[in-house]
Every structure is written in structure tokens, then in C-alpha cells.
Design an enzyme around this catalytic site. Structure first.
Site, short mmCIF file in Angstrom:
data_model
loop_
_atom_site.label_atom_id
_atom_site.label_comp_id
_atom_site.label_asym_id
_atom_site.label_seq_id
_atom_site.Cartn_x
_atom_site.Cartn_y
_atom_site.Cartn_z
N HIS A 102 0.74 -1.20 0.15
CA HIS A 102 -0.11 0.12 -0.05
C HIS A 102 0.73 1.45 0.21
O HIS A 102 0.08 2.33 0.30
CB HIS A 102 -1.11 0.12 1.14
CG HIS A 102 -2.09 -0.84 0.79
ND1 HIS A 102 -2.18 -1.87 0.30
CD2 HIS A 102 -3.46 -0.49 0.60
CE1 HIS A 102 -3.54 -2.48 -0.05
NE2 HIS A 102 -4.21 -1.55 0.39
N ASP A 166 -5.96 5.17 9.85
CA ASP A 166 -7.04 5.24 9.64
C ASP A 166 -7.81 4.04 8.81
O ASP A 166 -8.79 3.70 9.00
CB ASP A 166 -7.20 6.38 8.57
CG ASP A 166 -7.05 7.66 9.21
OD1 ASP A 166 -6.80 7.70 10.48
OD2 ASP A 166 -6.87 8.50 8.42
N GLU A 282 -9.27 14.09 14.48
CA GLU A 282 -8.52 14.47 13.18
C GLU A 282 -9.24 15.58 12.57
O GLU A 282 -10.02 16.32 13.38
CB GLU A 282 -8.85 13.09 12.32
CG GLU A 282 -7.80 12.27 12.64
CD GLU A 282 -7.66 11.22 11.42
OE1 GLU A 282 -8.37 11.35 10.23
OE2 GLU A 282 -6.90 10.15 11.46
P1 FAD Z 1 4.40 -1.78 2.03
O1 FAD Z 1 3.88 -0.86 1.12
O2 FAD Z 1 4.23 -3.46 1.47
O3 FAD Z 1 5.98 -1.72 2.33
C1 FAD Z 1 6.23 -0.22 2.83
C2 FAD Z 1 7.87 -0.30 3.20
O4 FAD Z 1 7.96 -0.92 4.31
C3 FAD Z 1 8.44 -0.73 1.98
O5 FAD Z 1 9.77 0.03 2.04
C4 FAD Z 1 8.81 -2.15 2.43
O6 FAD Z 1 9.96 -2.66 2.04
C5 FAD Z 1 8.75 -1.82 4.05
N1 FAD Z 1 8.50 -3.12 4.70
C6 FAD Z 1 7.12 -3.83 4.30
N2 FAD Z 1 6.85 -4.72 5.42
C7 FAD Z 1 8.24 -4.80 6.21
C8 FAD Z 1 8.73 -5.56 7.24
N3 FAD Z 1 8.05 -6.52 7.65
N4 FAD Z 1 10.02 -5.11 7.64
C9 FAD Z 1 10.61 -4.07 7.30
N5 FAD Z 1 10.18 -3.41 6.19
C10 FAD Z 1 9.10 -3.76 5.73
N6 FAD Z 1 -0.43 5.36 7.00
C11 FAD Z 1 -0.60 5.81 8.21
O7 FAD Z 1 0.18 6.18 8.99
N7 FAD Z 1 -1.92 5.99 8.48
C12 FAD Z 1 -2.91 5.89 7.86
O8 FAD Z 1 -4.06 6.16 8.20
C13 FAD Z 1 -2.87 5.43 6.70
N8 FAD Z 1 -3.86 5.22 5.74
C14 FAD Z 1 -3.66 4.54 4.66
C15 FAD Z 1 -4.72 4.24 3.78
C16 FAD Z 1 -4.67 3.88 2.94
C17 FAD Z 1 -5.88 3.17 1.80
C18 FAD Z 1 -3.36 3.51 2.01
C19 FAD Z 1 -3.08 2.63 0.68
C20 FAD Z 1 -2.32 3.89 3.00
C21 FAD Z 1 -2.25 4.10 4.16
N9 FAD Z 1 -1.34 4.79 4.93
C22 FAD Z 1 -1.56 5.28 6.29
C23 FAD Z 1 0.02 4.40 4.48
C24 FAD Z 1 0.71 2.96 5.11
O9 FAD Z 1 0.94 3.11 6.35
C25 FAD Z 1 2.03 2.89 4.48
O10 FAD Z 1 1.81 3.22 3.04
C26 FAD Z 1 2.51 1.28 4.85
O11 FAD Z 1 3.64 1.21 4.31
C27 FAD Z 1 1.48 0.56 4.05
O12 FAD Z 1 1.98 -0.93 4.54
P2 FAD Z 1 2.24 -1.85 3.87
O13 FAD Z 1 2.06 -3.28 4.49
O14 FAD Z 1 1.25 -1.96 2.48
O15 FAD Z 1 3.65 -1.59 3.39
#
Ligand code: FAD
Length: 524
Positions: A102, A166, A282
Site C-alpha cells: 500500500h 485510519d 482528526e
Molecule cells: P508496503 O507498502 O508493502 O511496504 C512499505 C515499506 O515498508 C517498504 O519499504 C517495504 O519494503 C517495507 N516493509 C514492508 N514490510 C516490512 C517488514 N515486515 N519489515 C521491514 N520493512 C517492511 N499510514 C498511516 O500512517 N496512517 C494511515 O491512516 C494510513 N492510511 C492509509 C490508507 C490507505 C488506503 C493506504 C493505501 C495507505 C495508508 N497509509 C497510512 C500508509 C501506509 O501506512 C503505508 O503505505 C504502509 O507502508 C503500508 O503498509 P504495507 O503493509 O502496505 O507496506
């Protein structure tokens, strides 16, 4: 070694190893005595086009980086083996953990490297992916777990974490690598302030348990560390008794100064155990684009839409302050009075307060409804040229004048949610890698644009204009979920933290293997 393998796995192994060798360009130097065995994971390394395609994309739909292979690990040892193989290669290849993908700018991608599909760990945890301690004091959760699953599992014990995002369909490892912020942050801090201990596999393939007292350098490095120092495979998060329901209120303002003054007043009551404090705060913008609702939220009763819309038309921007107070059986008779006390004297427009009373889970999982709606309209898997910023309190007025009332109204393209809310610096720990402004109170502003595949650049241009405006006006913004393309920009972003960040990289991932998609150390 290979003879103990089934024939098909053996050939897959040979194929993948030779592919990896060619990726890393060492076929001429290939000497299997010098490299660690990869046999134990070759059947989990996929070259399948659909796995590669999925690892080449993210929620942003803007960046595409194609890895050579995808690891679908079934154990922590699998991940460590892959890192070990790269670390001991004469020319290491890059590796990115992908949580739920994400990110919006390719942060979890590994061009020509290997993506570790963390979610495949879930199938192999045999019920140990989320474990709640005796008395529900903490939970040990796998880095690959989604926060929604953490919520559901902990609620079975009557407890839950206190700091959220969120949206709950994000992985624990993904949000802990960034920050994990939401309306609870002003009181409990971001999610990275709510971790007791972690297991991390470093870029040297060492599996390390770390906490504030044990291997603390790695602990603080990994929190907000953008995946640069290790892959988080377990986090221990504190739990508190879970409430049953929430009172959820939105108040509308036409005056930004009054809006921020009230927000700051409300977050000044922020003791973790202060029962008078709000549980969530918020804020967001409403602008003249039809309905007061957006893809992310539909809150306002339809019968009030006309008066809200007409107020937006009159003022062009309306500011929406949103708060929540939890309650349960013991507090259901007092919660109304408490809220009345807290909100007494606030300067929202008379007649523009709206209230809902919903289950705690419905509130926490509120963005899912928006997702389902957007999906049904084909508006979910589209480009997301998002921009998330932290802005010092002293400059938020200037930001409102120059950006919201200037750039955004002038360009007139912003339809998606724009979040604006303050938090308290003291709830963050400066030893963590996360970067925030220096002031005690700072705001987060999130432009959560969705666009078509042909017009995302218009939003990106707006984002660039906003950043340029801030630079020229001397507004000390810091990007959250940062995205930069040059090392200089990263050095500027980290500011006084850069030296430490770099030192930690040399210490824990000296061969620059991990999370290349962030383009911090692999930005050529
Ligand atoms: P990914 O996109 O898969 O990875 C993100 C980064 O973390 C990459 O660099 C990856 O290599 C690294 N990573 C992933 N897993 C690990 C692991 N286990 N160990 C070490 N590194 C790792 N953020 C907020 O803070 N608050 C919010 O309310 C919020 N709302 C969101 C709503 C939506 C619809 C979306 C799309 C995003 C939102 N985000 C929010 C952003 C979100 O927290 C970050 O994009 C987060 O990285 C997404 O988690 P993911 O598991 O998809 O990570």
C-alpha cells in the site's frame, strides 16, 4: 545437496540460482563453495509472471519496477536464507519486503532484485501469527499481519492496541517502517511509539530480538526506518481493555484560525490514562466538489447535505473537526456529559455539529466502507498521487493561506480527502528513525488523491508546487511516507538525523541490500 530434492525443485533451483547469478552479474565468478546454500528456499522463489507482475506494482499505480524473482517464505529462516545468500554473494542483489503493497511510490519494490511477499508467511504461522499474552497485556504479532486481523484477534480477549492507522488493511511491518498515524496519535503517539520489542532480520541475515533495553540501536533504527535496516518479523505491541462503542462527532468551521485553535485546545488534554481526554481527533477539508462525502468517508446525514453544500459554496473551503470518545457499559451514562464538557465553547458554526454512535469496530474499520464503494465503481485500483506532510504549528496558517486557499483552490482539481490534524511531538521518540518537525505541536496534512491513469501528473504537479511553495516560504515541512529521487533530498529530509541514519545503515545493512524501492542508498 541437491540430490535430496525432488527433481522438479532441483531444476527450479538450478534455474533460479542461475537467474539470480545473472541478475547479480557474477556468473563468471560463480563458485558454489563460496556461497551459502539456497536449496532450502528455491521452491519458494517464484518466477511466475503473475507473482512478478503483482510485485511490480503498488497502491500508487505510478511506479513499476520489475523484480527477477519473488520469495514466498514459509518461515523466518527462509527470509534469512535469502538475505544471507545475497549478503555473501560477491555482488549482492537487492531485496524488498512487501507487506500489503500500500505504498504509493514503489517503496516495496526491488527492480531486478527479489521481493519478499510477506503475506505468504500468514499461511504458515499455524495460529501463532497473533498471540495475546496472559491478562491481555500485549500481543506478539507477525510483521506480515494486517492490523484488521490484529484487531479481531485481540478483541476476542477483550483488549486491543491503542494506536491505529485510519485504514486497517496494512501490515504491521509496513506501518512500523513508517510511523502509523491516525487520530489517536496526539494521545498515544504513532504506532512506532507503541512497540515493546521486535524480531528483525538485518541486512547481514542476523535474526535479532531488539527492544529499548536489548539491541536498542536496531530497535530505534527499524521504527520508522523505511525498511532500511532489517525485515521485521515480529512486534510486541501493548494492549488495553477495548471499548464497546464510540460517540463520533464532526463539527464544521469556516474559519481556519478557530479550527486549529480548537484542535490544539483539544489535544492539550493528552494523558495516556487521562479519562477526560478525547480518544481520537482528526480534521479535514470540504471543498466545492459536490457532495460533502468522499470515497473515504460518508458521515453526514443526507438531509443535511444541502446546508453543508451551500456553506461550502459560500466559503469555498470548510474545515471539519472530527472527534471520538469511547465508551462501554460502565461509562455509557457519563460519556455524553464528558463530551459536552470537552466541546463546550468551541467555535464551530452553530448548527453544524453532527453525531454518530457506532460500534468501536465499525469506527476503526471505517475506511473499508469507502474502499468497497470505490472498488464497486472501479475507482480503487487507480493511480494515487498522494502527498503527506508534517508541518510545524507556527507555519500552519501560512500553509492554509498559500496552499489550501492558494494553490488548491486555484488549480481546482482536488476532489479527494485532504486531512489536517495536529499531534504532540512529545509522544514520539527522537531515537527512532522517523522524521518530524522540531516544534512541540505539528500538523499532518494528507492529500489523498485518486486520479485517472491519464491525469495523475496534474496532481503530481500540484504536489510539486506545494513543496516548492513551502520551500520558498521557509515552511519547515517534512514528508511522511517520503518519496525522493536524489540522495541530496534524502540528506535534507533527515537533517540532523542523517548521520545516524547512515551509520545505522552501514552497521545493519552494509551491502545496501534492503528496501531499494525507497531510493535512499540505491538511488542511481
Ligand atoms: P508496503 O507498502 O508493502 O511496504 C512499505 C515499506 O515498508 C517498504 O519499504 C517495504 O519494503 C517495507 N516493509 C514492508 N514490510 C516490512 C517488514 N515486515 N519489515 C521491514 N520493512 C517492511 N499510514 C498511516 O500512517 N496512517 C494511515 O491512516 C494510513 N492510511 C492509509 C490508507 C490507505 C488506503 C493506504 C493505501 C495507505 C495508508 N497509509 C497510512 C500508509 C501506509 O501506512 C503505508 O503505505 C504502509 O507502508 C503500508 O503498509 P504495507 O503493509 O502496505 O507496506
Amino acid at each position: 545437496m541437491a540430490v535430496s530434492f525432488p527433481i522438479s525443485s532441483y531444476f527450479t533451483a538450478i534455474f533460479i540460482i542461475s537467474r539470480l547469478m545473472s541478475i547479480i552479474g557474477i556468473s563468471k565468478h560463480w563458485n558454489n563453495k563460496l556461497l551459502p546454500p539456497l536449496d532450502n528456499i528455491t521452491d519458494k522463489l517464484s518466477l511466475d509472471p503473475s507473482a512478478i507482475e503483482s510485485a511490480s506494482q503498488d497502491f500508487g499505480h505510478i511506479v513499476k519496477s520489475i523484480p527477477k524473482a519473488v520469495l514466498q517464505p514459509s518461515s523466518i529462516a527462509d527470509i534469512a536464507s535469502l538475505i544471507n545468500f545475497s549478503y555473501n554473494s560477491s555482488i549482492p542483489f537487492t531485496i524488498a519486503a512487501k507487506g500489503h503493497g500500500h505504498s504509493v511510490r514503489g517503496q516495496a519494490m526491488a527492480n531486478d532484485g527479489v521481493v519478499v511477499d510477506m503475506t505468504s508467511m500468514k499461511k504458515h504461522r499455524n495460529g501463532t501469527g497473533i498471540w495475546v499474552s496472559n491478562y491481555g497485556v500485549y500481543a506478539d504479532v507477525g510483521g506480515e499481519q494486517l492490523w484488521i486481523d490484529v484487531l479481531n484477534a485481540t478483541l476476542k480477549h477483550g483488549v486491543a492496541p491503542v494506536s491505529w492507522t485510519d485504514y486497517l488493511y496494512l501490515t504491521v511491518g509496513g506501518t512500523l517502517s513508517n510511523g502509523g498515524i491516525s487520530g489517536q496519535s496526539f494521545r498515544y503517539g504513532p504506532q512506532i511509539s507503541n512497540v515493546y520489542e521486535m524480531d528483525v532480520i538485518t541486512g547481514k541475515a542476523e535474526i535479532v530480538t531488539c527492544s529499548p533495553n536489548k539491541n536498542s540501536e536496531l530497535f530505534y533504527a527499524a521504527l520508522g526506518g523505511l525498511g532500511q535496516f532489517g525485515i521485521i518479523t515480529r512486534a510486541r505491541v501493548p494492549l488495553e481493555p477495548a471499548p464497546k462503542r464510540v460517540k463520533w462527532i464532526r463539527m464544521l468551521y469556516n474559519d481556519f484560525t478557530a479550527f486549529t485553535r480548537d484542535q490544539e485546545l483539544l489535544i492539550s488534554i493528552n494523558g495516556r490514562h487521562d479519562s477526560h481526554a478525547l480518544d481520537y481527533l482528526e480534521g479535514s477539508l470540504l471543498m466545492d466538489h459536490g457532495s460533502p462525502d468522499n470515497w473515504r468517508s460518508s458521515f453526514f446525514p443526507p438531509k443535511h447535505h444541502p446546508k453543508i453544500t451551500s456553506s461550502i459554496t459560500n466559503h469555498r473551503i470548510i474545515y471539519c473537526l472530527e472527534v471520538v470518545k469511547h465508551y462501554d457499559d460502565q461509562t455509557q451514562n457519563t460519556v455524553g456529559k464528558e463530551l459536552e464538557q470537552l466541546l463546550k465553547g468551541l467555535s464551530y458554526m452553530p448548527g453544524f455539529m453532527f453525531e454518530k454512535d457506532v460500534l468501536y469496530t465499525e469506527f476503526l474499520n471505517r475506511v473499508l466502507r469507502g474502499e468497497l464503494k470505490a472498488r464497486s465503481q472501479g475507482l480503487w485500483d487507480v493511480p494515487h498521487p498522494w502527498l503527506n506532510l508534517f508541518i510545524p504549528k507556527s507555519q500552519i496558517e501560512a500553509f492554509n493561506d498559500g496552499v489550501f486557499k492558494g494553490i488548491v483552490l486555484e488549480r481546482n482539481i482536488t476532489t479527494g480527502p485532504v486531512l489536517v490534524y495536529p499531534m504532540n511531538r512529545k509522544k514520539w521518540d527522537d531515537r527512532m528513525s522517523a522524521v518530524i518537525p522540531d516544534e512541540e505541536i505539528f500538523y499532518t496534512v494528507g492529500f489523498l488523491h485518486s486520479s485517472g491513469f491519464d491525469d495523475w501528473e496534474a496532481f503530481d504537479d500540484q504536489n510539486k508546487e506545494i513543496l516548492k511553495f513551502c520551500e520558498e516560504a521557509g515552511i519547515g515541512v517534512k514528508q511522511y511516507l517520503p518519496h525522493f529521487t536524489s540522495k541530496d533530498e534524502w540528506v535534507h529530509h533527515f537533517g540532523s538525523k542523517w548521520e545516524t541514519f547512515q551509520q545505522r545503515k552501514f552497521q545493519f545493512d552494509p551491502k545496501m541490500i534492503l528496501s531499494p524501492g525507497q531510493r535512499i542508498f540505491n538511488n542511481n
